[in-house]
Design a protein around this motif. Sequence first.
Motif, PDB file in Angstrom:
ATOM      1  N   ALA A 142       0.835  -1.204   0.000  1.00 18.48           N
ATOM      2  CA  ALA A 142       0.000   0.000   0.000  1.00 18.48           C
ATOM      3  C   ALA A 142       0.870   1.254   0.000  1.00 18.48           C
ATOM      4  O   ALA A 142       0.586   2.213  -0.728  1.00 18.48           O
ATOM      5  CB  ALA A 142      -0.932  -0.009   1.207  1.00 18.48           C
ATOM      6  N   ALA A 143       1.946   1.255   0.783  1.00 16.81           N
ATOM      7  CA  ALA A 143       2.846   2.410   0.823  1.00 16.81           C
ATOM      8  C   ALA A 143       3.505   2.622  -0.537  1.00 16.81           C
ATOM      9  O   ALA A 143       3.632   3.767  -0.998  1.00 16.81           O
ATOM     10  CB  ALA A 143       3.898   2.214   1.906  1.00 16.81           C
ATOM     11  N   ASP A 144       3.916   1.544  -1.192  1.00 16.85           N
ATOM     12  CA  ASP A 144       4.513   1.655  -2.524  1.00 16.85           C
ATOM     13  C   ASP A 144       3.527   2.243  -3.526  1.00 16.85           C
ATOM     14  O   ASP A 144       3.866   3.124  -4.316  1.00 16.85           O
ATOM     15  CB  ASP A 144       4.979   0.286  -3.024  1.00 16.85           C
ATOM     16  CG  ASP A 144       6.207  -0.232  -2.299  1.00 16.85           C
ATOM     17  OD1 ASP A 144       6.862   0.550  -1.580  1.00 16.85           O
ATOM     18  OD2 ASP A 144       6.498  -1.432  -2.445  1.00 16.85           O
ATOM     19  N   ARG A 145       2.307   1.753  -3.498  1.00 10.30           N
ATOM     20  CA  ARG A 145       1.295   2.241  -4.447  1.00 10.30           C
ATOM     21  C   ARG A 145       0.916   3.690  -4.158  1.00 10.30           C
ATOM     22  O   ARG A 145       0.670   4.468  -5.075  1.00 10.30           O
ATOM     23  CB  ARG A 145       0.062   1.349  -4.413  1.00 10.30           C
ATOM     24  CG  ARG A 145       0.322  -0.016  -5.011  1.00 10.30           C
ATOM     25  CD  ARG A 145      -0.931  -0.851  -5.068  1.00 10.30           C
ATOM     26  NE  ARG A 145      -0.656  -2.210  -5.510  1.00 10.30           N
ATOM     27  CZ  ARG A 145      -1.581  -3.138  -5.623  1.00 10.30           C
ATOM     28  NH1 ARG A 145      -2.854  -2.877  -5.340  1.00 10.30           N
ATOM     29  NH2 ARG A 145      -1.264  -4.353  -6.027  1.00 10.30           N
ATOM     30  N   MET A 146       0.867   4.061  -2.875  1.00 13.43           N
ATOM     31  CA  MET A 146       0.554   5.450  -2.533  1.00 13.43           C
ATOM     32  C   MET A 146       1.684   6.377  -2.985  1.00 13.43           C
ATOM     33  O   MET A 146       1.422   7.471  -3.485  1.00 13.43           O
ATOM     34  CB  MET A 146       0.300   5.587  -1.039  1.00 13.43           C
ATOM     35  CG  MET A 146      -1.038   5.048  -0.628  1.00 13.43           C
ATOM     36  SD  MET A 146      -1.315   5.332   1.117  1.00 13.43           S
ATOM     37  CE  MET A 146      -2.863   4.479   1.328  1.00 13.43           C
ATOM     38  N   ALA A 147       2.920   5.934  -2.807  1.00 12.91           N
ATOM     39  CA  ALA A 147       4.049   6.743  -3.262  1.00 12.91           C
ATOM     40  C   ALA A 147       4.009   6.910  -4.776  1.00 12.91           C
ATOM     41  O   ALA A 147       4.276   7.998  -5.293  1.00 12.91           O
ATOM     42  CB  ALA A 147       5.357   6.103  -2.825  1.00 12.91           C
ATOM     43  N   ALA A 148       3.670   5.853  -5.496  1.00 13.21           N
ATOM     44  CA  ALA A 148       3.567   5.924  -6.951  1.00 13.21           C
ATOM     45  C   ALA A 148       2.461   6.881  -7.391  1.00 13.21           C
ATOM     46  O   ALA A 148       2.555   7.504  -8.450  1.00 13.21           O
ATOM     47  CB  ALA A 148       3.330   4.534  -7.531  1.00 13.21           C
ATOM     48  N   ALA A 149       1.420   6.991  -6.556  1.00 10.99           N
ATOM     49  CA  ALA A 149       0.311   7.895  -6.868  1.00 10.99           C
ATOM     50  C   ALA A 149       0.566   9.324  -6.376  1.00 10.99           C
ATOM     51  O   ALA A 149      -0.284  10.196  -6.536  1.00 10.99           O
ATOM     52  CB  ALA A 149      -0.980   7.364  -6.240  1.00 10.99           C
TER      53      ALA A 149
END
Length: 111
Positions: free
Chosen positions: A75-82
Amino acid sequence: MCTPTASAFALYRRCRNASAVLPPEDGWPDPKPESAYARDHVAAERILAAVHRDAANRESLGYAKPSPKAIAAVAADRMAAAGLGCDLLPERYRKLLERNSQTNKERQMCS
């Protein structure tokens, strides 16, 4: 003064982050412009829901159930990507990320 929609959103966020050890006056959303605040949190909620849905789908296919740390990492990776910060993760996930560094193997379990 808060609009009914803004106050309902703040109440939802506070209940979502509720904890037996969190004092009642803590855990409320930071005051931000309503549109930016709501937009960021809705996007973060959708990302977290997608991570949970992906993990459940993988589990239904016979893969091992991912740990909460793995879910938090993905989730942290995807939020950073967004372009969103990890501060939008629920507190329980932020604490997991702060405690231990995540391995690639844990991330792969639910992505």
